[in-house]
Design a protein around this motif. Structure first.
Motif, short mmCIF file in Angstrom:
data_model
loop_
_atom_site.label_atom_id
_atom_site.label_comp_id
_atom_site.label_asym_id
_atom_site.label_seq_id
_atom_site.Cartn_x
_atom_site.Cartn_y
_atom_site.Cartn_z
N VAL A 55 43.51 -7.80 75.67
CA VAL A 55 44.46 -6.60 75.68
C VAL A 55 44.16 -6.09 73.89
O VAL A 55 44.37 -5.38 74.30
CB VAL A 55 46.18 -7.51 75.00
CG1 VAL A 55 47.11 -6.79 74.54
CG2 VAL A 55 46.45 -8.34 76.90
N VAL A 56 44.10 -6.80 73.12
CA VAL A 56 43.35 -6.90 71.45
C VAL A 56 42.83 -5.36 71.79
O VAL A 56 42.42 -4.76 71.15
CB VAL A 56 43.34 -7.92 70.64
CG1 VAL A 56 43.13 -7.48 69.36
CG2 VAL A 56 44.59 -8.61 70.62
N THR A 57 41.73 -6.02 72.58
CA THR A 57 40.29 -4.59 72.40
C THR A 57 40.92 -3.71 72.82
O THR A 57 40.66 -2.25 72.38
CB THR A 57 39.40 -5.78 74.02
OG1 THR A 57 38.98 -7.04 72.30
CG2 THR A 57 38.04 -4.61 73.06
N SER A 58 41.59 -4.17 74.03
CA SER A 58 42.00 -2.01 75.26
C SER A 58 42.65 -1.86 73.54
O SER A 58 42.67 -0.30 73.48
CB SER A 58 42.95 -3.20 76.02
OG SER A 58 42.09 -3.17 77.24
N LEU A 59 43.66 -2.97 72.93
CA LEU A 59 44.59 -1.32 72.42
C LEU A 59 44.33 -1.74 71.08
O LEU A 59 44.29 0.31 70.52
CB LEU A 59 45.60 -2.44 71.64
CG LEU A 59 47.06 -1.82 70.21
CD1 LEU A 59 47.35 -1.24 71.47
CD2 LEU A 59 47.14 -3.44 69.95
N GLU A 60 43.01 -1.87 70.42
CA GLU A 60 41.86 -1.15 69.20
C GLU A 60 41.07 0.22 69.79
O GLU A 60 41.39 0.65 69.15
CB GLU A 60 40.91 -2.49 69.13
CG GLU A 60 42.03 -3.25 68.00
CD GLU A 60 40.78 -4.31 68.19
OE1 GLU A 60 41.03 -5.85 67.16
OE2 GLU A 60 39.82 -4.78 68.68
N GLY A 68 41.32 9.93 66.53
CA GLY A 68 40.04 10.60 67.11
C GLY A 68 38.65 10.01 67.03
O GLY A 68 37.30 11.26 67.22
N LYS A 69 38.81 8.73 66.73
CA LYS A 69 37.97 8.27 66.10
C LYS A 69 36.46 7.83 67.74
O LYS A 69 37.34 7.58 68.66
CB LYS A 69 37.78 7.25 65.19
CG LYS A 69 38.37 7.52 63.65
CD LYS A 69 38.86 6.14 63.22
CE LYS A 69 39.50 7.05 61.74
NZ LYS A 69 39.66 5.49 61.04
N ASN A 70 35.53 7.81 67.74
CA ASN A 70 34.59 6.89 68.63
C ASN A 70 35.06 5.32 68.81
O ASN A 70 34.48 4.38 67.59
CB ASN A 70 33.49 6.74 68.46
CG ASN A 70 32.81 8.79 68.95
OD1 ASN A 70 33.58 9.44 69.72
ND2 ASN A 70 32.30 9.36 68.43
N PRO A 71 35.16 4.86 69.81
CA PRO A 71 35.09 3.41 69.78
C PRO A 71 33.55 2.54 69.93
O PRO A 71 32.51 3.77 69.94
CB PRO A 71 35.75 3.20 71.19
CG PRO A 71 35.90 3.67 71.83
CD PRO A 71 35.72 5.60 71.01
N PRO A 72 33.76 1.54 69.77
CA PRO A 72 32.47 0.55 69.73
C PRO A 72 31.57 1.19 70.52
O PRO A 72 32.22 1.40 71.83
CB PRO A 72 32.27 -0.11 69.35
CG PRO A 72 33.73 -0.91 69.03
CD PRO A 72 34.84 0.51 69.11
N GLU A 77 30.19 -5.70 73.77
CA GLU A 77 29.82 -6.67 72.40
C GLU A 77 31.53 -6.83 71.32
O GLU A 77 31.52 -7.77 71.04
CB GLU A 77 28.91 -6.20 71.60
CG GLU A 77 28.87 -6.99 70.07
CD GLU A 77 27.40 -6.08 69.73
OE1 GLU A 77 27.50 -5.66 68.45
OE2 GLU A 77 26.36 -5.51 70.28
N HIS A 78 32.46 -5.91 71.39
CA HIS A 78 33.32 -5.51 71.12
C HIS A 78 34.30 -6.55 71.32
O HIS A 78 34.77 -7.49 70.58
CB HIS A 78 33.88 -4.15 70.93
CG HIS A 78 35.14 -3.89 70.38
ND1 HIS A 78 35.11 -2.79 69.38
CD2 HIS A 78 36.47 -4.63 70.81
CE1 HIS A 78 36.86 -3.19 69.31
NE2 HIS A 78 37.02 -4.24 69.56
N LEU A 79 34.31 -6.73 73.02
CA LEU A 79 35.37 -7.95 73.09
C LEU A 79 35.01 -9.22 73.13
O LEU A 79 35.76 -9.73 72.49
CB LEU A 79 35.49 -7.63 74.60
CG LEU A 79 35.92 -8.45 75.88
CD1 LEU A 79 37.64 -8.24 76.02
CD2 LEU A 79 35.50 -7.99 77.11
N MET A 80 33.59 -9.01 73.07
CA MET A 80 32.97 -10.95 72.73
C MET A 80 33.44 -10.60 71.48
O MET A 80 33.88 -12.33 70.97
CB MET A 80 31.64 -11.42 73.19
CG MET A 80 30.96 -12.42 72.38
SD MET A 80 31.62 -14.18 73.10
CE MET A 80 31.53 -13.80 75.01
N GLN A 81 33.59 -9.70 69.92
CA GLN A 81 33.84 -10.21 69.28
C GLN A 81 35.05 -10.61 68.52
O GLN A 81 35.38 -11.53 68.09
CB GLN A 81 33.43 -9.10 67.87
CG GLN A 81 33.13 -9.28 66.17
CD GLN A 81 32.50 -10.60 66.02
OE1 GLN A 81 31.93 -10.94 66.29
NE2 GLN A 81 33.53 -11.74 65.66
#
Length: 92
Positions: A55-60, A68-72, A77-81
């Motif tokens: 949930v947190v990763t999807s929101l981020e 207007g920014k690019n997600p990782p 890797e982002h999900l794991m972190q």
């Protein structure tokens, strides 16, 4: 659908989101005779499979996209972190 407490907190969903689950429920009923989940049961089933770090990763990711920014680039890797960060705080 049975839950551990057998009670539910009311949730107000926008019509557009409820329609997604209504369409999914209708499709499943047509496609599979043995799957007869109401839109509300489908929502509970769907949400029960989502972990807090997801949930947190999807929101981020959505906040970054909407700003207007690019997600990782590496979603895994982002999900794991996020999972590790939340685990360190005792939330995962």
């Amino acid at each position: 659908m049975e839950t551990k407490t057998n009670s539910a907190a009311p949730v107000a969903l926008p019509v557009e989101i409820l329609e997604v689950f209504e369409n999914s429920s209708d499709y499943l009923k047509r496609r599979y005779d043995s799957i007869l989940l109401s839109p509300e049961e489908l929502i509970v089933f769907f949400l029960s499979s989502v972990a807090s770090h997801e949930v947190v990763t999807s929101l981020e990711r959505q906040v970054l996209i909407l700003s207007g920014k690019n997600p990782p680039a590496d979603e895994d890797e982002h999900l794991m972190q996020t999972y590790l960060d939340m685990e360190n705080e005792g939330l995962a």
